[in-house]
Design a protein around this motif. Structure first.
Motif, PDB file in Angstrom:
ATOM      1  N   LYS A 117       0.828  -1.214   0.000  1.00 13.41           N
ATOM      2  CA  LYS A 117       0.000   0.000   0.000  1.00 13.41           C
ATOM      3  C   LYS A 117       0.857   1.258   0.000  1.00 13.41           C
ATOM      4  CE  LYS A 117      -2.458  -1.085   3.652  1.00 13.41           C
ATOM      5  NZ  LYS A 117      -3.466  -0.982   4.745  1.00 13.41           N
ATOM      6  N   CYS A 118       1.970   1.198   0.719  1.00 13.02           N
ATOM      7  CA  CYS A 118       2.887   2.341   0.772  1.00 13.02           C
ATOM      8  C   CYS A 118       3.439   2.649  -0.615  1.00 13.02           C
ATOM      9  CB  CYS A 118       4.018   2.048   1.753  1.00 13.02           C
ATOM     10  SG  CYS A 118       5.258   3.351   1.860  1.00 13.02           S
ATOM     11  N   ILE A 119       3.956   1.623  -1.289  1.00 14.74           N
ATOM     12  CA  ILE A 119       4.531   1.815  -2.631  1.00 14.74           C
ATOM     13  C   ILE A 119       3.486   2.339  -3.603  1.00 14.74           C
ATOM     14  CG2 ILE A 119       5.561   0.641  -4.613  1.00 14.74           C
ATOM     15  CD1 ILE A 119       7.515   0.923  -2.319  1.00 14.74           C
ATOM     16  N   ASP A 120       2.281   1.785  -3.562  1.00 13.59           N
ATOM     17  CA  ASP A 120       1.206   2.244  -4.446  1.00 13.59           C
ATOM     18  C   ASP A 120       0.920   3.731  -4.234  1.00 13.59           C
ATOM     19  OD1 ASP A 120       0.937  -0.262  -5.547  1.00 13.59           O
ATOM     20  OD2 ASP A 120      -0.832  -0.823  -4.377  1.00 13.59           O
ATOM     21  N   SER A 121       0.961   4.165  -2.979  1.00 11.38           N
ATOM     22  CA  SER A 121       0.584   5.546  -2.660  1.00 11.38           C
ATOM     23  C   SER A 121       1.660   6.566  -3.041  1.00 11.38           C
ATOM     24  CB  SER A 121       0.260   5.671  -1.165  1.00 11.38           C
ATOM     25  OG  SER A 121       1.438   5.691  -0.378  1.00 11.38           O
TER      26      SER A 121
END
Length: 264
Positions: free
Chosen positions: A23-27
């Motif tokens: 989720k961090c990378i996507d954001s």
């Protein structure tokens, strides 16, 4: 002539963050470069990062948080740095504010972010975190991590600072054992920091500071309004303080033993 677009490097340090790092990378996929420094994860985090087309992942042994973040900073190609934790997410509103901010013609060298803390998937409104803020966006050429701290690392900024309006979302609490492990680790690292600063173990201070940590966060900082999750967070935060003193006592005993062993 059109002004050249400012480029941003996002930096993350990781250890066993599968289930959150995605989720961090996507954001943060809107940045120009993503560099992750992994301290030899064993849960698939490294393999996930290695296969991600937008991520440059480097493995580096973990010494302490300051050393690891300083190492990560050296890997960045761009001057603007977005430093996030693996369990943090940049919402769309914050993403837009970041992109607008780096294009603004001013002399601000670093920006504070306020954070919304999450207990699993529920918001923590109080428990001492309501005024928490950290540097997360800054110019590499104007900042460095202080070598005086090895946990709760401090960014030294050569220039003025600003504050962004939108909040970074921080999934601080995954489960009881994970958060407990994190607080104990912070406590041990803090003890090492205190030991090298020649701060002495004291039973009275241990009981006073541990009790104060819980009392301050649970009652004065309104942790009780967060219900059961507030009690859990405040208790584990206090446990981290207790661990710091226990570890400091152990370090002093080992040092004394080593001294007597080398005496002629």
């Amino acid at each position: 002539m059109t002004a050249q677009k400012e480029k941003i490097t996002a930096l993350i340090i990781t250890f066993n963050e599968i289930g959150y790092i995605e989720k961090c990378i996507d954001s943060i996929s809107f940045v120009d470069e993503i560099v992750v420094v992994d301290s030899f994860s064993t849960d698939g985090t490294f393999e996930y990062l290695l296969s991600h087309p937008k991520v440059k992942v480097i493995q580096n042994p973990f010494e302490n948080f300051t050393a690891q973040k300083s190492f990560a900073l050296k890997q960045a190609s761009n001057d603007w740095i977005l430093f996030v934790d693996a369990d943090e997410v940049v919402p769309i509103a914050l993403k837009n504010e970041i992109l607008e901010t780096v294009e603004e013609p001013n002399d601000i060298a670093a920006y504070w972010f306020y954070r919304q803390f999450m207990f699993k998937n529920e918001k923590l409104q109080f428990s001492g975190w309501q005024t928490d803020k950290n540097y997360r966006l800054f110019r590499k050429s104007k900042a460095k991590f202080s070598d005086r701290k090895i946990v709760h690392e401090t960014l030294e900024v050569n220039g003025t600072s600003g504050v962004l309006n939108e909040k970074l979302v921080h999934y601080c609490y995954k489960n009881y054992e994970d958060y407990k492990s994190k607080m104990l680790k912070y406590g041990r690292l803090k003890a090492i920091e205190c030991f090298y600063k020649e701060r002495k173990f004291n039973y009275l201070l241990m009981y006073l500071k541990t009790s104060w940590k819980f009392f301050n966060h649970y009652f004065l900082r309104l942790g009780f309004l967060d219900g059961k999750k507030g009690f859990t967070i405040c208790y584990l935060n206090a446990l981290g303080v207790l661990e710091r003193f226990k570890e400091l006592k152990g370090l002093e005993q080992k040092n004394e033993l080593a001294y007597y062993l080398v005496m002629p």
